[in-house]
Design a protein around this motif. Structure first.
Motif, PDB file in Angstrom:
ATOM      1  N   ARG A  39     -62.404   4.057 -35.323  1.00  0.00           N
ATOM      2  CA  ARG A  39     -61.024   3.663 -35.023  1.00  0.00           C
ATOM      3  C   ARG A  39     -60.799   3.566 -33.520  1.00  0.00           C
ATOM      4  NH1 ARG A  39     -58.119   7.930 -37.779  1.00  0.00           N
ATOM      5  NH2 ARG A  39     -59.278   7.946 -39.700  1.00  0.00           N
ATOM      6  N   LEU A  40     -61.344   4.527 -32.783  1.00  0.00           N
ATOM      7  CA  LEU A  40     -61.195   4.521 -31.337  1.00  0.00           C
ATOM      8  C   LEU A  40     -61.865   3.300 -30.735  1.00  0.00           C
ATOM      9  CD1 LEU A  40     -60.085   6.198 -28.980  1.00  0.00           C
ATOM     10  CD2 LEU A  40     -62.303   7.308 -28.850  1.00  0.00           C
ATOM     11  N   THR A  41     -63.058   2.959 -31.229  1.00  0.00           N
ATOM     12  CA  THR A  41     -63.769   1.782 -30.744  1.00  0.00           C
ATOM     13  C   THR A  41     -62.979   0.513 -31.053  1.00  0.00           C
ATOM     14  OG1 THR A  41     -65.844   2.941 -31.158  1.00  0.00           O
ATOM     15  CG2 THR A  41     -65.990   0.579 -30.819  1.00  0.00           C
ATOM     16  N   GLU A  42     -62.446   0.447 -32.284  1.00  0.00           N
ATOM     17  CA  GLU A  42     -61.640  -0.723 -32.660  1.00  0.00           C
ATOM     18  C   GLU A  42     -60.389  -0.830 -31.801  1.00  0.00           C
ATOM     19  OE1 GLU A  42     -60.769  -0.647 -36.815  1.00  0.00           O
ATOM     20  OE2 GLU A  42     -62.850  -0.984 -37.394  1.00  0.00           O
ATOM     21  N   SER A  43     -59.734   0.305 -31.552  1.00  0.00           N
ATOM     22  CA  SER A  43     -58.517   0.247 -30.720  1.00  0.00           C
ATOM     23  C   SER A  43     -58.857  -0.167 -29.290  1.00  0.00           C
ATOM     24  CB  SER A  43     -57.795   1.587 -30.746  1.00  0.00           C
ATOM     25  OG  SER A  43     -58.567   2.575 -30.107  1.00  0.00           O
ATOM     26  N   LYS A  44     -59.999   0.265 -28.773  1.00  0.00           N
ATOM     27  CA  LYS A  44     -60.417  -0.160 -27.440  1.00  0.00           C
ATOM     28  C   LYS A  44     -60.694  -1.657 -27.415  1.00  0.00           C
ATOM     29  CE  LYS A  44     -62.380   4.157 -25.698  1.00  0.00           C
ATOM     30  NZ  LYS A  44     -63.617   4.833 -25.286  1.00  0.00           N
ATOM     31  N   LYS A  45     -61.334  -2.158 -28.481  1.00  0.00           N
ATOM     32  CA  LYS A  45     -61.601  -3.600 -28.565  1.00  0.00           C
ATOM     33  C   LYS A  45     -60.299  -4.384 -28.592  1.00  0.00           C
ATOM     34  CE  LYS A  45     -65.989  -4.100 -30.974  1.00  0.00           C
ATOM     35  NZ  LYS A  45     -66.604  -4.517 -32.248  1.00  0.00           N
ATOM     36  N   LYS A  46     -59.352  -3.916 -29.416  1.00  0.00           N
ATOM     37  CA  LYS A  46     -58.066  -4.610 -29.516  1.00  0.00           C
ATOM     38  C   LYS A  46     -57.333  -4.566 -28.182  1.00  0.00           C
ATOM     39  CE  LYS A  46     -57.322  -3.959 -34.445  1.00  0.00           C
ATOM     40  NZ  LYS A  46     -56.511  -3.312 -35.470  1.00  0.00           N
ATOM     41  N   ALA A  47     -57.382  -3.432 -27.501  1.00  0.00           N
ATOM     42  CA  ALA A  47     -56.729  -3.333 -26.197  1.00  0.00           C
ATOM     43  C   ALA A  47     -57.376  -4.275 -25.203  1.00  0.00           C
ATOM     44  CB  ALA A  47     -56.790  -1.898 -25.690  1.00  0.00           C
ATOM     45  N   ALA A  48     -58.679  -4.374 -25.218  1.00  0.00           N
ATOM     46  CA  ALA A  48     -59.381  -5.288 -24.312  1.00  0.00           C
ATOM     47  C   ALA A  48     -59.037  -6.736 -24.640  1.00  0.00           C
ATOM     48  CB  ALA A  48     -60.876  -5.062 -24.397  1.00  0.00           C
ATOM     49  N   GLU A  49     -58.994  -7.047 -25.929  1.00  0.00           N
ATOM     50  CA  GLU A  49     -58.626  -8.407 -26.333  1.00  0.00           C
ATOM     51  C   GLU A  49     -57.188  -8.716 -25.933  1.00  0.00           C
ATOM     52  OE1 GLU A  49     -59.349  -8.659 -30.517  1.00  0.00           O
ATOM     53  OE2 GLU A  49     -61.518  -8.666 -30.290  1.00  0.00           O
ATOM     54  N   ALA A  50     -56.311  -7.733 -26.068  1.00  0.00           N
ATOM     55  CA  ALA A  50     -54.919  -7.939 -25.676  1.00  0.00           C
ATOM     56  C   ALA A  50     -54.821  -8.181 -24.174  1.00  0.00           C
ATOM     57  CB  ALA A  50     -54.079  -6.729 -26.067  1.00  0.00           C
ATOM     58  N   ARG A  51     -55.570  -7.437 -23.392  1.00  0.00           N
ATOM     59  CA  ARG A  51     -55.561  -7.655 -21.948  1.00  0.00           C
ATOM     60  C   ARG A  51     -56.107  -9.026 -21.588  1.00  0.00           C
ATOM     61  NH1 ARG A  51     -58.937  -3.252 -20.288  1.00  0.00           N
ATOM     62  NH2 ARG A  51     -58.375  -1.943 -22.015  1.00  0.00           N
ATOM     63  N   LEU A  52     -57.149  -9.441 -22.324  1.00  0.00           N
ATOM     64  CA  LEU A  52     -57.718 -10.766 -22.057  1.00  0.00           C
ATOM     65  C   LEU A  52     -56.737 -11.865 -22.438  1.00  0.00           C
ATOM     66  CD1 LEU A  52     -61.436 -10.428 -23.169  1.00  0.00           C
ATOM     67  CD2 LEU A  52     -60.566 -10.749 -20.869  1.00  0.00           C
ATOM     68  N   SER A  53     -56.001 -11.658 -23.512  1.00  0.00           N
ATOM     69  CA  SER A  53     -55.057 -12.691 -23.928  1.00  0.00           C
ATOM     70  C   SER A  53     -53.868 -12.775 -22.971  1.00  0.00           C
ATOM     71  CB  SER A  53     -54.579 -12.436 -25.351  1.00  0.00           C
ATOM     72  OG  SER A  53     -53.793 -11.272 -25.388  1.00  0.00           O
ATOM     73  N   GLU A  54     -53.571 -11.687 -22.270  1.00  0.00           N
ATOM     74  CA  GLU A  54     -52.476 -11.684 -21.307  1.00  0.00           C
ATOM     75  C   GLU A  54     -52.851 -12.430 -20.038  1.00  0.00           C
ATOM     76  OE1 GLU A  54     -51.403  -7.663 -20.553  1.00  0.00           O
ATOM     77  OE2 GLU A  54     -50.550  -7.367 -22.552  1.00  0.00           O
ATOM     78  N   VAL A  55     -54.107 -12.493 -19.713  1.00  0.00           N
ATOM     79  CA  VAL A  55     -54.528 -13.204 -18.508  1.00  0.00           C
ATOM     80  C   VAL A  55     -54.329 -14.699 -18.762  1.00  0.00           C
ATOM     81  CG1 VAL A  55     -56.458 -13.728 -17.000  1.00  0.00           C
ATOM     82  CG2 VAL A  55     -56.181 -11.437 -17.903  1.00  0.00           C
ATOM     83  N   LYS A  56     -53.598 -15.332 -17.899  1.00  0.00           N
ATOM     84  CA  LYS A  56     -53.333 -16.764 -18.045  1.00  0.00           C
ATOM     85  C   LYS A  56     -54.295 -17.525 -17.150  1.00  0.00           C
ATOM     86  CE  LYS A  56     -48.580 -16.184 -19.236  1.00  0.00           C
ATOM     87  NZ  LYS A  56     -47.216 -16.444 -18.914  1.00  0.00           N
ATOM     88  N   CYS A  57     -54.600 -18.642 -17.622  1.00  0.00           N
ATOM     89  CA  CYS A  57     -55.509 -19.490 -16.871  1.00  0.00           C
ATOM     90  C   CYS A  57     -54.781 -20.015 -15.637  1.00  0.00           C
ATOM     91  CB  CYS A  57     -55.985 -20.637 -17.755  1.00  0.00           C
ATOM     92  SG  CYS A  57     -57.208 -21.657 -16.955  1.00  0.00           S
ATOM     93  N   VAL A  58     -55.447 -20.001 -14.517  1.00  0.00           N
ATOM     94  CA  VAL A  58     -54.852 -20.476 -13.278  1.00  0.00           C
ATOM     95  C   VAL A  58     -54.719 -21.988 -13.311  1.00  0.00           C
ATOM     96  CG1 VAL A  58     -55.155 -20.588 -10.783  1.00  0.00           C
ATOM     97  CG2 VAL A  58     -55.812 -18.540 -12.029  1.00  0.00           C
ATOM     98  N   ALA A  59     -55.732 -22.589 -13.845  1.00  0.00           N
ATOM     99  CA  ALA A  59     -55.719 -24.051 -13.891  1.00  0.00           C
ATOM    100  C   ALA A  59     -55.509 -24.511 -15.303  1.00  0.00           C
ATOM    101  CB  ALA A  59     -57.028 -24.588 -13.356  1.00  0.00           C
TER     102      ALA A  59
END
Length: 192
Positions: free
Chosen positions: A149-169
């Motif tokens: 569960r901890l590993t899955e939550s870390k993955k989801k948090a990382a994916e959420a952070r990646l989805s928040e990053v917007k493309c500059v171009a």
């Protein structure tokens, strides 16, 4: 039988625990018992010793008549002792056989009871070990599930952070001479 990390430190059960009959009777207890069973034998021994003592005293004093009389009494006392041994042996023979038989039956019954109690104790300990093993496996499974569960939550948090990053171009802005691309090139080359 035992699992590493066993919580139960008790020693294995013994069939001889708290059994006073397991140990031999002492010499004094045996002497007292035999004295009560056959009192004529010690009496004959005491009379023999007394006759010998009196004979020794009469020899020292020089009284031949008393010496002969004491030696005769010693012979009578020894005869009484031998008769007591033979008579007591014949008298107590059947009783001893019955007692041995009774003691054997009692010992067999006690042995069976102790064996049953010992087996029950072993079964109880085996059940405790099984419960402990189940508890250990449950804890191990819970820990593995928690790690998953901890590993899955870390993955989801990382994916959420990646989805928040917007493309500059934006894809439409990637022209060769576009202002965003040239700005990126300058940043990359460190000119600014």
């Amino acid at each position: 039988m035992s699992v590493p990390g066993n919580i139960n430190p008790a020693p294995p059960p013994s069939s001889f625990d708290s059994d006073p009959d397991f140990f031999e009777e002492s010499r004094w207890v045996k002497f007292k018992r035999r004295l009560i069973e056959e009192p004529l034998i010690p009496l004959g021994c005491a009379l023999t010793c007394w006759a010998l003592y009196e004979a020794t005293k009469s020899i020292k004093s020089g009284d031949k008549y008393k010496t002969n009389r004491m030696f005769r009494r010693r012979i009578y006392a020894q005869g009484l002792t031998i008769l007591a041994v033979v008579g007591g042996s014949m008298y107590w023979d059947k009783d001893r056989d019955k007692r041995k038989e009774y003691n054997g039956l009692t010992a067999e019954k006690d042995r069976k009871e102790k064996l049953d109690a010992w087996l029950k104790e072993l079964e109880a300990r085996a059940e405790e070990e099984e419960e402990l093993q189940k508890l250990r496996s449950k804890i191990t499974k819970g820990q593995a599930e928690e790690r998953r569960r901890l590993t899955e939550s870390k993955k989801k948090a990382a994916e959420a952070r990646l989805s928040e990053v917007k493309c500059v171009a934006e894809p439409g802005d990637l022209r060769n001479d576009g202002p965003i691309l040239s700005e990126l090139r300058r940043l990359w080359q460190g000119r600014r």
